[in-house]
Design a protein around this motif. Structure first.
Motif, PDB file in Angstrom:
ATOM      1  N   PHE A 221      54.771 -54.078  80.123  1.00 37.57           N
ATOM      2  CA  PHE A 221      54.406 -55.646  80.182  1.00 37.57           C
ATOM      3  C   PHE A 221      53.986 -56.598  79.081  1.00 37.57           C
ATOM      4  CE2 PHE A 221      54.869 -53.273  84.153  1.00 37.57           C
ATOM      5  CZ  PHE A 221      55.794 -54.083  84.972  1.00 37.57           C
ATOM      6  N   PHE A 222      53.800 -55.594  78.002  1.00 37.89           N
ATOM      7  CA  PHE A 222      53.237 -56.712  76.828  1.00 37.89           C
ATOM      8  C   PHE A 222      54.420 -56.877  75.859  1.00 37.89           C
ATOM      9  CE2 PHE A 222      50.681 -58.646  73.470  1.00 37.89           C
ATOM     10  CZ  PHE A 222      49.753 -59.344  74.231  1.00 37.89           C
ATOM     11  N   LEU A 223      55.065 -55.400  75.621  1.00 40.28           N
ATOM     12  CA  LEU A 223      55.942 -55.477  74.615  1.00 40.28           C
ATOM     13  C   LEU A 223      57.377 -55.573  75.143  1.00 40.28           C
ATOM     14  CD1 LEU A 223      54.452 -52.821  72.408  1.00 40.28           C
ATOM     15  CD2 LEU A 223      54.221 -55.119  72.077  1.00 40.28           C
ATOM     16  N   THR A 224      57.502 -55.546  76.370  1.00 40.90           N
ATOM     17  CA  THR A 224      58.931 -55.543  77.102  1.00 40.90           C
ATOM     18  C   THR A 224      59.342 -56.705  77.729  1.00 40.90           C
ATOM     19  OG1 THR A 224      59.224 -53.101  76.686  1.00 40.90           O
ATOM     20  CG2 THR A 224      60.534 -53.945  78.227  1.00 40.90           C
ATOM     21  N   THR A 225      58.611 -56.945  78.957  1.00 37.25           N
ATOM     22  CA  THR A 225      59.000 -57.862  79.973  1.00 37.25           C
ATOM     23  C   THR A 225      58.926 -59.243  79.310  1.00 37.25           C
ATOM     24  OG1 THR A 225      56.775 -57.829  80.750  1.00 37.25           O
ATOM     25  CG2 THR A 225      58.657 -56.603  82.093  1.00 37.25           C
ATOM     26  N   PRO A 226      58.043 -59.673  78.594  1.00 36.72           N
ATOM     27  CA  PRO A 226      57.968 -61.051  78.133  1.00 36.72           C
ATOM     28  C   PRO A 226      59.187 -61.094  77.120  1.00 36.72           C
ATOM     29  CG  PRO A 226      55.904 -59.830  77.079  1.00 36.72           C
ATOM     30  CD  PRO A 226      56.829 -59.069  78.270  1.00 36.72           C
ATOM     31  N   ILE A 227      59.434 -60.074  76.126  1.00 40.52           N
ATOM     32  CA  ILE A 227      60.532 -60.264  75.307  1.00 40.52           C
ATOM     33  C   ILE A 227      61.789 -60.233  75.924  1.00 40.52           C
ATOM     34  CG2 ILE A 227      61.007 -59.211  73.035  1.00 40.52           C
ATOM     35  CD1 ILE A 227      58.092 -60.012  73.201  1.00 40.52           C
TER      36      ILE A 227
END
Lengths: 778, 55
Positions: A221-227
């Protein structure tokens, strides 16, 4: 020019000027901190091949710099990049200026202050001792507050939007904001012992599970979903065509958000974590293949008919390579979550190859592509040198490949050597751990070279963007919009109290009851299941309203949508954490209970954590032949129930220390910490000369013991004087023993406390089921 | 009931519940997205392509 939206009535045409200042600020910050984080990465990679690069200096040792590297890359580089992308795309997708300039400023400067605080405290050895959650408690509170500021600004902007629909990128941002807040708060629950130190409220297996529930989902949720949100906005922009399948992006979102949260236990395979949790983590990790590859293909196929642009467009090159790395990393992750594969890959450099495929390939290249796309628009001037951007791409790509290949070779070599047996699996083929270290030492130099190439590429990006922006005027975008008729919001009550939600809840409850409950209760649940289905069918038949009308309204109402996203991610957390808190019974501590540390040993443990020893040494003997032959009987849950924080580790650069106590004499540790190569030729461990001159902080022990009691460690009442006497007595014994072996040191030195801790490792007592504690927390 | 054969400890039922939940979520959304009107999809997928004066 300023926003004209205020006061414009429905149907009116008005011009909005976006606030792109925070976008520029976060972008510059991301590039700056990215270079710092990568530079520290190159330094620590060098230290693994050349121990002298630790410079015998406390704040330059691997154990203190490694958390600085991971935190800088995750929270400073990717964090700032994510905020730049979210501030830019959200305004345009909802056709509204960011709600508050003040909140944007507080967000930006607050986040940078947090990073500076981290960059100072981590090298000083101020740490919580949990990976990616090392920052001390005052900084944790600051992170939570700044995150709330960001969330308020984001949701306030959504509330003022002029586009009724919420594009899928916005969904990913909502999931990020909500889930990161939940994970961060739960994993950072601690009780302070001073302004710079605290103990986590969870211990042993509970702490392990909570940590990796957080650690895994920090990736999710920090390195994948926003990206992914950024991908769904910027990739169509750069390709100048819509996303391949918007329908697929919806399935991608819900299945990813729902599954990701469950997969944390795959970081604890073959450990003393209950098997059902390991299976759950493995199954959900395998299921992640579907949404991850759905998203990856959706991204790549967006380029349908535009692949020729890759030859000349540097932005698309970065995006396509990034999405490809995402596909590779998300294929490899579930593979490594299979228990038998994990037996080889875990605790080895294979994991390091995997995470760098994600961080350098997916995050780093998405950042580079986005920055190259944004800079000419934010300063309204063409990119200074597209040729340099192309060179950056190739330098970075080759750098990643060199880095990853060296780590694959190193990881598989380590895994095979350390688990290899002979004579029918009864004897280790390589009994000396250092054989695996010396065999892979040259690969550490190769890895540093790959990292250096990647870093040089990013320095070129910084130069290119600086040359583009220098002397140019920073400009904000603007657009003409029609102010829409305001629809009445769905509201939170209507979001839940409606037929589809009530029927779905009943169906799930009855289905779970049928599977879990015994006898008559189970039969009643089947009846309930059939009755609910019948009622549902009649309701829709008579009301003539389908589920879709409710769903359509949900998609244009941010608040109930957000709450349902919380529910989706909350279920996975609850299912894993609540049973783990409850399983700490006589049966599950497996007849063994850890003996609590004496005050001196506790002080020694805090020194161990301060120096980051857990980053190279695990304290968990897995249920694997190689581990048991090398270190002794596998670790039981009860052996670490009083460890706040747990120290199971995630990487073995040195051997496991679970049963280190009594394995060697005190003098062995004394000489080993002073010069590891004197005892273990070929070792890459740093030297720790300051442990022989600095005094142990025994004055802090009364507070520390008091907090340990509060979190469930069974210390009896002791006065401050008794604590000091206890320390003095134990230290005197160790000092006398050292003196007899030819090693002289005053008793108040840190090395004495550290030796006392190391000699305690693995000491436990047998417990009859009736004597076992009911819970570890009480 | 199958849980008497498969489930030795009550926690194990959670794996079954989880997978059931996942497939329910997956299937419901799959059906749902198939039924979204073509015009809605066309509107949504064009949202990132609307340019401001930057672009």
């Amino acid at each position: 020019m300023s926003t004209a939206i205020t006061g414009a009535g429905p149907g009116a045409k008005t011009r909005i000027e976006y606030d792109d200042t925070p976008v520029r600020q976060f972008m510059i910050a991301s590039i700056f901190w990215g270079i710092i984080g990568m530079l520290v990465g190159v330094v620590i990679a060098t230290q693994l091949g050349v121990w002298q690069a630790n410079f015998a200096t406390p704040w330059l040792t691997f154990g203190r710099l490694r958390p600085l590297h991971t935190n800088a890359v995750i929270f400073a580089f990717v964090g700032n990049m994510m905020f730049a992308g979210i501030y830019y795309s959200t305004q345009r997708l909802v056709k509204a200026r960011t709600a508050s300039k003040l909140l944007s400023r507080i967000h930006f400067w607050g986040w940078q202050l947090i990073i500076v605080a981290a960059a100072i405290t981590l090298p000083l050895g101020l740490t919580r001792g949990k990976e990616y959650a090392e920052l001390i408690w005052p900084i944790n509170i600051a992170v939570a507050l700044i995150w709330v500021v960001f969330a308020v600004n984001f949701f306030w902007t959504l509330a003022r939007r002029n586009e009724p629909s919420l594009y899928v990128a916005i969904w990913f941002y909502i999931a990020t904001i909500i889930t990161v807040a939940m994970l961060y708060i739960v994993n950072h629950l601690s009780i302070p012992t001073s302004w710079t130190h605290s103990y986590p409220i969870f211990g042993g297996v509970q702490d392990a599970l909570v940590q990796w529930w957080y650690g895994h989902n920090a990736v999710a949720f920090f390195l994948t979903t926003p990206i992914l949100g950024i991908m769904y906005y910027f990739l169509p922009k750069a390709a100048e065509r819509p996303v391949y399948s918007y329908r697929l992006s919806i399935v991608h979102f819900w299945s990813l958000v729902f599954i990701y949260i469950w997969a944390g236990p795959h970081h604890l395979l073959n450990t003393s974590l209950p098997v059902w949790l390991q299976s759950l983590g493995m199954i959900f990790s395998l299921m992640l293949w579907a949404p991850s590859w759905g998203g990856m293909l959706n991204g790549l196929l967006t380029l349908r008919g535009a692949w020729h642009k890759l030859r000349t467009d540097h932005v698309l090159k970065f995006f396509v390579a990034a999405v490809t790395f995402y596909g590779m990393a998300t294929f490899e992750g579930p593979l490594m979550s299979i228990r038998s594969v994990n037996a080889l890959s875990h605790y080895s450099d294979w994991t390091i190859a995997h995470v760098h495929g994600g961080a350098l390939g997916w995050n780093g290249f998405m950042a580079a592509g986005m920055f190259y796309w944004l800079a000419p628009r934010l300063w309204r001037r063409p990119l200074h040198s597209p040729a340099a951007a192309n060179m950056h791409f190739w330098l970075g790509t080759v750098g990643i490949l060199i880095y990853m290949l060296s780590m694959y070779v190193s990881g598989i070599t380590q895994g095979l050597m350390l688990s290899a047996t002979r004579e029918g699996g009864t004897v280790l083929a390589y009994p000396n751990f250092l054989d695996a270290v010396t065999s892979t030492k040259v690969l550490m130099h190769v890895r540093a070279l790959g990292g250096l190439m990647y870093l040089v590429g990013f320095v070129m990006l910084a130069w290119n963007i600086w040359k583009t922006a220098r002397g140019a005027e920073a400009v904000n975008g603007s657009i003409e919009v029609f102010v829409p008729e305001k629809e009445k919001g769905m509201g939170i009550v209507a979001g839940f109290l409606n037929a589809p939600v009530i029927y779905t809840t009943l169906l799930f409850v009855f289905a779970a009851g049928w599977a879990a409950l015994p006898g008559a209760w189970s039969a009643m649940c089947i009846v309930g299941l059939i009755a609910t289905a019948a009622m549902m069918s009649m309701n829709f038949e008579f009301s003539k309203k389908g589920w879709s009308s409710w769903y359509d309204r949900l998609l244009v109402n941010a608040l109930p949508f957000t709450v349902l996203t919380v529910v989706a991610v909350f279920i996975g957390g609850l299912v894993q954490i609540i049973p783990t808190v409850m399983v700490n019974t006589a049966k599950s501590i497996e007849g063994v209970r850890q003996i609590p540390y004496t005050p001196l040993e506790l002080a020694g443990r805090d020194i161990y954590i301060r120096e980051g020893c857990y980053l190279c040494h695990s304290q968990q003997i897995r249920t694997l032949v190689g581990d048991v032959l090398r270190y002794g009987d596998y670790s039981k849950l009860g052996e670490s129930i009083y460890d706040h924080p747990f120290q199971w580790g995630s990487k073995r650069i040195g051997p496991d220390l679970s049963r280190e106590g009594g394995k060697y004499p005190n003098s062995w540790h004394f000489f080993h910490m002073r010069d590891p190569r004197q005892i273990s030729p070929g070792s890459t461990m740093p030297t720790y000369p300051w442990l022989y001159t600095d005094k142990t902080d025994t004055a802090a022990l009364p507070n520390k013991l008091s907090v340990q009691r509060k979190i469930g460690v069974p210390y009896g009442p002791m006065t401050d004087a008794e604590i000091q006497q206890d320390c003095d007595k134990q230290a005197a014994g160790i000092v006398a023993d050292l003196k007899a072996a030819g090693a002289e040191v005053p008793p108040e030195r840190e090395i004495v406390a550290l030796i006392s801790y190391l000699q305690k490792l693995g000491k436990s007592e047998k417990v009859a089921p009736a004597d076992a504690p009911k819970t570890a927390a009480n | 009931m199958f849980h008497r054969i498969l489930v030795e400890e009550w926690q194990r039922v959670l794996s079954i519940v989880s997978i059931t939940l996942f497939f329910a979520v997956f299937v419901i959304h799959f059906i749902r997205v198939r039924r979204i009107p073509r015009e809605t999809i066309a509107h949504m997928e064009k949202l990132p392509l609307e340019n401001d004066d930057h672009e």
